[in-house]
Design an enzyme around this catalytic site. Sequence first.
Site, PDB file in Angstrom:
ATOM      1  N   SER A  54       0.797  -1.235   0.000  1.00  9.10           N
ATOM      2  CA  SER A  54       0.000   0.000   0.000  1.00  9.10           C
ATOM      3  C   SER A  54       0.824   1.277   0.000  1.00  9.10           C
ATOM      4  O   SER A  54       0.250   2.372  -0.041  1.00  9.10           O
ATOM      5  CB  SER A  54      -0.957   0.005   1.196  1.00  9.10           C
ATOM      6  OG  SER A  54      -2.078  -0.809   0.929  1.00  9.10           O
TER       7      SER A  54
ATOM      8  N   LYS B 272      -0.043   3.720  -2.667  1.00 11.81           N
ATOM      9  CA  LYS B 272      -1.074   4.756  -2.524  1.00 11.81           C
ATOM     10  C   LYS B 272      -0.461   6.153  -2.452  1.00 11.81           C
ATOM     11  O   LYS B 272      -1.134   7.147  -2.769  1.00 11.81           O
ATOM     12  CB  LYS B 272      -1.922   4.475  -1.282  1.00 11.81           C
ATOM     13  CG  LYS B 272      -2.820   3.243  -1.392  1.00 11.81           C
ATOM     14  CD  LYS B 272      -3.664   3.073  -0.141  1.00 11.81           C
ATOM     15  CE  LYS B 272      -4.680   1.942  -0.277  1.00 11.81           C
ATOM     16  NZ  LYS B 272      -4.076   0.607  -0.208  1.00 11.81           N
TER      17      LYS B 272
ATOM     18  N   SER C 120      -6.116   3.137   4.583  1.00 12.32           N
ATOM     19  CA  SER C 120      -5.567   2.345   3.475  1.00 12.32           C
ATOM     20  C   SER C 120      -6.686   1.674   2.683  1.00 12.32           C
ATOM     21  O   SER C 120      -6.687   0.461   2.469  1.00 12.32           O
ATOM     22  CB  SER C 120      -4.577   1.303   4.004  1.00 12.32           C
ATOM     23  OG  SER C 120      -3.671   0.917   2.981  1.00 12.32           O
TER      24      SER C 120
END
Length: 486
Positions: free
Chosen positions: A75, A78, A322
């Site tokens: 993640s 992101k 997230s």
Amino acid sequence: MLRRLFAFFFLAIFLPIQGINAETVISPAYLNSLTELLQSHPSLKGAIAGVSIRSADTGELLFSFNGDTRLTPASNLKLFTAAAALTTLGKDYTFQTELLTDGTIKESELNGSLYLKGKGDPTLLPSDLEEFARLLKKEGITKINGDLIADDFYFDHVRYSVDVPWSDEAANYGAAISALSIAPDTDFDSGTVKLEIAASKRINEKAIIKIIPESDPIHIVNRTKTVPAEATHHVTIERMHGANTIIVSGTIPVDSPKQKEWIAVWEPTIITLNVFKQILEREGIRIEGTLKVEKTPKKSLTLHHHKSMPLKDVLIPFMKLSNNGHGEILIKEMGKEFLDNGSWEAGLEIEKQALSTLGINSNNLVIRDGSGISHQNLIPANEITNLLYKVKQMEWFPVFYQSLPISGVEGKLKGGTLRHRMQEGKLKEKVIAKTGTLTNVSSLSGYLIIDNNKAIIFSIVLNHLKDHDDGKKVEEEILNLLVNMK
């Protein structure tokens, strides 16, 4: 209310970084200690670690260990999605949902079909659909002499990014992507429903299962049993592949607290349409036709529209919690906005162009989605710290910065995914960073506030771990070493 809440979070947690003292220097002794840790840590045996550290003031690369090796970022990807979205869409960008008709209103009847048209809002709630229904009722409409139609053609109909395995389809982090989805609550897990599972008051009876929001296509198979207080709590939840049948099995002790789980649905457009139908009926609005998924005719009349919170507020649940679905929606939204093509391919093309304008070498990256769920995403740690330095120069940097999780700070929308980590010692409230977790992968990248109000930019990407939880411990050992620099 929610916007005011986010504004409060911004004022309360915006830690210093733009006024940091000029030079940040890491002594050779600390660099040697860090290298030794990475070379000899037992949790990293057989694994690959990529670590990069830069000055937050100058962008100078202070330390690199496999920093140019492309690794799976989980993640941490992101960070790139958020930066690209802020660059292209802008911090004040909003998503629209529209209510339209191809008919006319006469007295208390709508003579024609009613269209609910989605345009990618990742924060649409049942309460927003309730507002649509109330507005129709306020206008005196009690009957629709036509069909109730969902229009989700703003995006393409590819529901899953290229590398999502079928086994993740029922997980909230693997939800299908539609231009018309609702979330069950203000965690904004679009395309999911929330199950609340409570023990019965009587032993041997089934648990009580509530689904939020209720929708006709969703079928619960309850195979649970309430057991004595001293017995084992073991509940499993499975959604059948390609269907909205959810099987809940196992035992729940009689005095257990209510269990909450979020489950991704099959075809979120259909679920949203059914929820809207039920809302209309509760408001006393009868639908004479059927439920369909079709494009809205060009000459339709717009009855009402709903505007989402701005992107600067959407980034709070996206980054702090997230939220994978938000990442994929942002990719498709960029593609739709700039290439009139709401697909992953178009959106990723726009993202790479945006990253290039920020000074990121997109040719050095492999980006397959917007969330980081793919194990095929590959980004060097040095490129992550490069991004984290380059965004500091942008006028929207405060928005980006305030969206990041903060170590040891309570509250899902404050500390985010770091709220339960580094709750004591020097690292508390000093790590402002994005977490990342996949099977055998752990990552953490962001800003570390050290002594004398200085900061460093760091990225830690760990691949091929035997246990990703061990990776979290390694990350914190590295940060503890860095925060003690003199």
